[in-house]
Design an enzyme around this catalytic site. Structure first.
Site, PDB file in Angstrom:
ATOM      1  N   GLY A  44       0.834  -1.199   0.000  1.00 35.15           N
ATOM      2  CA  GLY A  44       0.000   0.000   0.000  1.00 35.15           C
ATOM      3  C   GLY A  44       0.868   1.248   0.000  1.00 35.15           C
ATOM      4  N   ASN A  45       2.186   1.059  -0.019  1.00 38.07           N
ATOM      5  CA  ASN A  45       3.121   2.176   0.050  1.00 38.07           C
ATOM      6  C   ASN A  45       3.063   2.991  -1.259  1.00 38.07           C
ATOM      7  OD1 ASN A  45       5.544   3.666  -0.283  1.00 38.07           O
ATOM      8  ND2 ASN A  45       6.560   2.408   1.255  1.00 38.07           N
ATOM      9  N   LYS A 105       6.218   3.150  -3.413  1.00 34.95           N
ATOM     10  CA  LYS A 105       6.524   1.914  -4.151  1.00 34.95           C
ATOM     11  C   LYS A 105       5.610   1.781  -5.364  1.00 34.95           C
ATOM     12  CE  LYS A 105       8.146  -0.929  -0.276  1.00 34.95           C
ATOM     13  NZ  LYS A 105       7.845  -2.109   0.558  1.00 34.95           N
ATOM     14  N   ASP A 126       9.876  -7.699  -0.684  1.00 36.31           N
ATOM     15  CA  ASP A 126      10.191  -7.789   0.734  1.00 36.31           C
ATOM     16  C   ASP A 126      11.622  -7.316   0.902  1.00 36.31           C
ATOM     17  OD1 ASP A 126       9.109  -8.452   3.332  1.00 36.31           O
ATOM     18  OD2 ASP A 126      10.709  -9.935   3.437  1.00 36.31           O
ATOM     19  N   PHE A 152      12.809   6.690   4.343  1.00 31.02           N
ATOM     20  CA  PHE A 152      12.027   6.134   5.457  1.00 31.02           C
ATOM     21  C   PHE A 152      12.902   5.111   6.176  1.00 31.02           C
ATOM     22  CE2 PHE A 152      11.044   1.801   3.931  1.00 31.02           C
ATOM     23  CZ  PHE A 152      11.478   1.908   2.622  1.00 31.02           C
ATOM     24  N   LYS A 162      18.489   7.970  -4.757  1.00 27.86           N
ATOM     25  CA  LYS A 162      18.289   6.752  -3.958  1.00 27.86           C
ATOM     26  C   LYS A 162      17.785   5.604  -4.850  1.00 27.86           C
ATOM     27  CE  LYS A 162      15.976   4.510  -0.173  1.00 27.86           C
ATOM     28  NZ  LYS A 162      14.858   4.416   0.745  1.00 27.86           N
ATOM     29  N   HIS A 203      18.883  -0.985  -3.212  1.00 29.82           N
ATOM     30  CA  HIS A 203      18.535  -2.400  -3.310  1.00 29.82           C
ATOM     31  C   HIS A 203      17.249  -2.606  -4.110  1.00 29.82           C
ATOM     32  CE1 HIS A 203      16.744  -0.333  -0.013  1.00 29.82           C
ATOM     33  NE2 HIS A 203      16.059  -1.344   0.481  1.00 29.82           N
ATOM     34  N   ARG A 204      16.213  -1.786  -3.816  1.00 24.70           N
ATOM     35  CA  ARG A 204      14.917  -1.958  -4.476  1.00 24.70           C
ATOM     36  C   ARG A 204      15.010  -1.555  -5.947  1.00 24.70           C
ATOM     37  NH1 ARG A 204      12.638   0.697  -1.149  1.00 24.70           N
ATOM     38  NH2 ARG A 204      12.378  -0.916   0.397  1.00 24.70           N
TER      39      ARG A 204
HETATM   40  P1  IMP Z   1       8.997  -4.091   3.830  1.00 23.57           P
HETATM   41  O1  IMP Z   1       9.746  -4.774   2.748  1.00 23.57           O
HETATM   42  O2  IMP Z   1       8.126  -2.981   3.292  1.00 23.57           O
HETATM   43  O3  IMP Z   1       8.314  -5.054   4.745  1.00 23.57           O
HETATM   44  O4  IMP Z   1      10.077  -3.305   4.707  1.00 23.57           O
HETATM   45  C1  IMP Z   1      10.893  -3.905   5.627  1.00 23.57           C
HETATM   46  C2  IMP Z   1      11.590  -2.893   6.510  1.00 23.57           C
HETATM   47  O5  IMP Z   1      12.970  -2.814   6.103  1.00 23.57           O
HETATM   48  C3  IMP Z   1      11.087  -1.466   6.448  1.00 23.57           C
HETATM   49  O6  IMP Z   1      10.040  -1.262   7.344  1.00 23.57           O
HETATM   50  C4  IMP Z   1      12.323  -0.688   6.863  1.00 23.57           C
HETATM   51  O7  IMP Z   1      12.464  -0.712   8.248  1.00 23.57           O
HETATM   52  C5  IMP Z   1      13.449  -1.509   6.247  1.00 23.57           C
HETATM   53  N1  IMP Z   1      13.770  -1.003   4.902  1.00 23.57           N
HETATM   54  C6  IMP Z   1      13.587  -1.651   3.723  1.00 23.57           C
HETATM   55  N2  IMP Z   1      13.988  -0.879   2.683  1.00 23.57           N
HETATM   56  C7  IMP Z   1      14.400   0.280   3.225  1.00 23.57           C
HETATM   57  C8  IMP Z   1      14.893   1.492   2.648  1.00 23.57           C
HETATM   58  O8  IMP Z   1      15.012   1.671   1.430  1.00 23.57           O
HETATM   59  N3  IMP Z   1      15.223   2.453   3.542  1.00 23.57           N
HETATM   60  C9  IMP Z   1      15.098   2.310   4.874  1.00 23.57           C
HETATM   61  N4  IMP Z   1      14.613   1.226   5.459  1.00 23.57           N
HETATM   62  C10 IMP Z   1      14.279   0.197   4.638  1.00 23.57           C
END
Ligand code: IMP
Length: 199
Positions: A9-10, A13, A69, A154, A177, A182-183
């Site tokens: 829901g982000n 993203k 993830d 974040f 960024k 990574h993403r």
């Molecule tokens: P999810 O993949 O949305 O479940 O995120 C997992 C958690 O990893 C997030 O809540 C952050 O705490 C951390 N995280 C993942 N990617 C990032 C980023 O790009 N910046 C900062 N924290 C991250």
């Protein structure tokens, strides 16, 4: 345009992934538009959790789905918090309590031993029973700072030092960024896999 559900829901993203997949004729729709209930992330690996989320979204919508993830691995903490990054400081964790806990755990660790990396996995499933999901992965090497810096991004961004730019990831513009992250890397790889599948 072919519709693909994004199991997140982000809004950041949705925008980022949506822009990159538009060129492939794919419209990315957040799972909230279909009232998909959140899946419980019971996996112990990023891949398992991404598959759980993508399968859940595909199951509830009958459409193909993408999930990501991600998390941060800190070497001095033997790879923690890893898949538990979002919940690092407990069930009511938020970014601030997570960052505070990490700084506290690392308070006696010297700069050269504060190495860390972000990890991201993206999964595309053409249907809920897809036995061969497309899987891509990206990582981003850095170090944990001893005080937060910057307001962008974040999660752990204010305490994640990016050596190539001599700043924290919260001091980078969103564009920079996305190029380094990574993403961003995992997303580029997924686009290439989807492209290959199309041809
Ligand atoms: P999810 O993949 O949305 O479940 O995120 C997992 C958690 O990893 C997030 O809540 C952050 O705490 C951390 N995280 C993942 N990617 C990032 C980023 O790009 N910046 C900062 N924290 C991250």
């Amino acid at each position: 345009m072919k519709k693909v559900i994004l199991a997140s829901g982000n809004p950041g993203k949705v925008r980022e992934i949506g822009e990159m997949l538009k060129a492939l004729g794919i419209e990315v729709v957040p799972q909230s538009e279909f009232h998909v209930p959140e899946a419980e992330e019971t996996g112990t690996t990023f891949v398992e959790n991404a598959i759980i989320k993508a399968r859940n979204a595909a199951q509830h919508t009958g459409l193909p789905a993408i999930a990501d993830d991600s998390g941060i691995e800190v070497d001095a903490l033997n790879g923690a918090p890893g898949v538990y990054s979002a919940r690092y400081s407990g069930p009511n964790a938020d970014d601030e309590t997570n960052n505070r806990k990490m700084l506290d755990e690392l308070k006696d660790v010297a700069e050269q031993d504060r190495t860390a990396r972000y990890q991201a996995v993206l999964v595309y499933m053409s249907h809920a029973g897809d036995p061969t999901p497309l899987i891509s992965q990206g990582s981003w090497e850095g170090r944990i700072l001893d005080t937060p810096r910057g307001v962008n991004g974040f999660g752990y961004d204010p305490i994640f030092y990016v050596p190539e730019h001599d700043c924290s990831s919260a001091e980078l513009s969103p564009k920079d960024k996305n190029t380094l992250s990574h993403r961003g890397k995992a997303l580029h790889q997924l686009v290439a896999l989807l492209q290959k599948e199309k041809n």
